[in-house]
Scaffold this motif. Structure first.
Motif, PDB file in Angstrom:
ATOM      1  N   LEU A  82       0.829  -1.209   0.000  1.00 42.05           N
ATOM      2  CA  LEU A  82       0.000   0.000   0.000  1.00 42.05           C
ATOM      3  C   LEU A  82       0.862   1.258   0.000  1.00 42.05           C
ATOM      4  O   LEU A  82       1.842   1.357   0.735  1.00 42.05           O
ATOM      5  CB  LEU A  82      -0.923   0.031   1.222  1.00 42.05           C
ATOM      6  N   GLY A  83       0.483   2.210  -0.851  1.00 39.67           N
ATOM      7  CA  GLY A  83       1.147   3.502  -0.881  1.00 39.67           C
ATOM      8  C   GLY A  83       2.550   3.508  -1.458  1.00 39.67           C
ATOM      9  O   GLY A  83       3.242   4.516  -1.392  1.00 39.67           O
ATOM     10  N   HIS A  85       3.289   3.144  -4.629  1.00 39.60           N
ATOM     11  CA  HIS A  85       3.174   3.809  -5.934  1.00 39.60           C
ATOM     12  C   HIS A  85       4.098   3.199  -6.995  1.00 39.60           C
ATOM     13  O   HIS A  85       4.860   3.904  -7.649  1.00 39.60           O
ATOM     14  CB  HIS A  85       3.379   5.324  -5.802  1.00 39.60           C
ATOM     15  N   GLU A 135      -4.484   3.497  -1.037  1.00 41.45           N
ATOM     16  CA  GLU A 135      -4.103   3.952   0.304  1.00 41.45           C
ATOM     17  C   GLU A 135      -4.740   3.097   1.398  1.00 41.45           C
ATOM     18  O   GLU A 135      -4.270   3.074   2.520  1.00 41.45           O
ATOM     19  CB  GLU A 135      -4.481   5.427   0.495  1.00 41.45           C
ATOM     20  N   THR A 136      -5.826   2.415   1.036  1.00 43.48           N
ATOM     21  CA  THR A 136      -6.492   1.513   1.979  1.00 43.48           C
ATOM     22  C   THR A 136      -6.744   0.189   1.283  1.00 43.48           C
ATOM     23  O   THR A 136      -6.767   0.112   0.048  1.00 43.48           O
ATOM     24  CB  THR A 136      -7.834   2.088   2.476  1.00 43.48           C
TER      25      THR A 136
END
Length: 159
Positions: A82-83, A85, A135-136
Motif C-alpha cells: 500500500l502507498g 506507488h 491507500e487503503t
C-alpha cells in the motif's frame, strides 16, 4: 497389468523445492539492489525480505505453509504494498530480472513449468501495482493464500 498412474508433482516440487526458491530470491534481490530503477524502492527492505518472498512464492506453488503460518498472511503481504506507488516500468523490470535470474540458476525451463511460473509472476505483479497505488485495503483479512497450479497444460510432460 495396468500401468501405475504417475503423480503430477506440484510446481514447488518441480522447481526443486525450497532451496530453489531461496536461491532464486537471494540472487534476484542482489540484482534488484544494483538496479537504478528498483534500488530506490527496495533499499530499505529488511534482511528477511528475500526469504519471505521465497517462502511466499513457494507456498503459492504448493510448498509448505511457512509464509502463512510463520511469517505473515496474504492480507499482510498485500498491506506491505500500500502507498508504494509502483509503476508499470517497476513491474516490467522486476519481472525481467526475476526471469533472468530463473534462467541463471537453472530453474526448470520446460514450457509447462515456465508457462505456470510466468503466469503467476505476471498476475502477482499486476495485483501489486493495483495495491501499491491504493491507500487503503478493502480485503478480508482472512483471505487465503493464492494457490497456483499447472494451468491448461495440466502438468509437466512426463513421457
Amino acid at each position: 497389468m495396468e500401468e501405475p498412474v504417475k503423480r503430477i508433482p506440484t510446481l514447488f516440487e518441480w522447481a526443486g523445492g525450497m532451496p530453489a526458491f531461496e536461491l532464486l530470491t537471494e540472487k534476484f534481490y542482489q540484482k534488484v539492489l544494483q538496479d537504478p530503477l528498483l534500488e530506490p524502492v527496495f533499499k530499505h527492505m529488511s534482511t528477511e525480505h528475500q526469504r519471505h518472498v521465497a517462502h511466499f512464492i513457494a507456498e503459492v506453488f504448493g510448498g509448505p505453509e511457512m509464509y502463512s503460518t510463520e511469517e505473515g498472511s496474504h492480507f499482510r503481504m498485500i498491506q506491505k504494498h500500500l502507498g508504494k506507488h509502483l509503476t508499470e516500468q517497476h513491474r516490467q523490470r522486476w519481472v525481467a530480472l526475476l526471469l533472468e535470474t530463473a534462467d541463471e540458476i537453472s530453474l526448470p525451463d520446460d514450457p509447462e513449468f515456465r508457462s505456470a511460473f510466468v503466469a503467476y509472476i505476471e498476475w502477482g505483479t499486476r495485483i501489486a501495482i493495483l495495491n501499491s497505488n491504493a491507500e487503503t485495503l478493502e480485503m478480508n483479512p482472512e483471505e487465503p493464500m493464492p494457490k497456483w497450479g499447472w494451468g491448461v497444460p495440466g502438468g509437466p510432460y512426463l513421457g
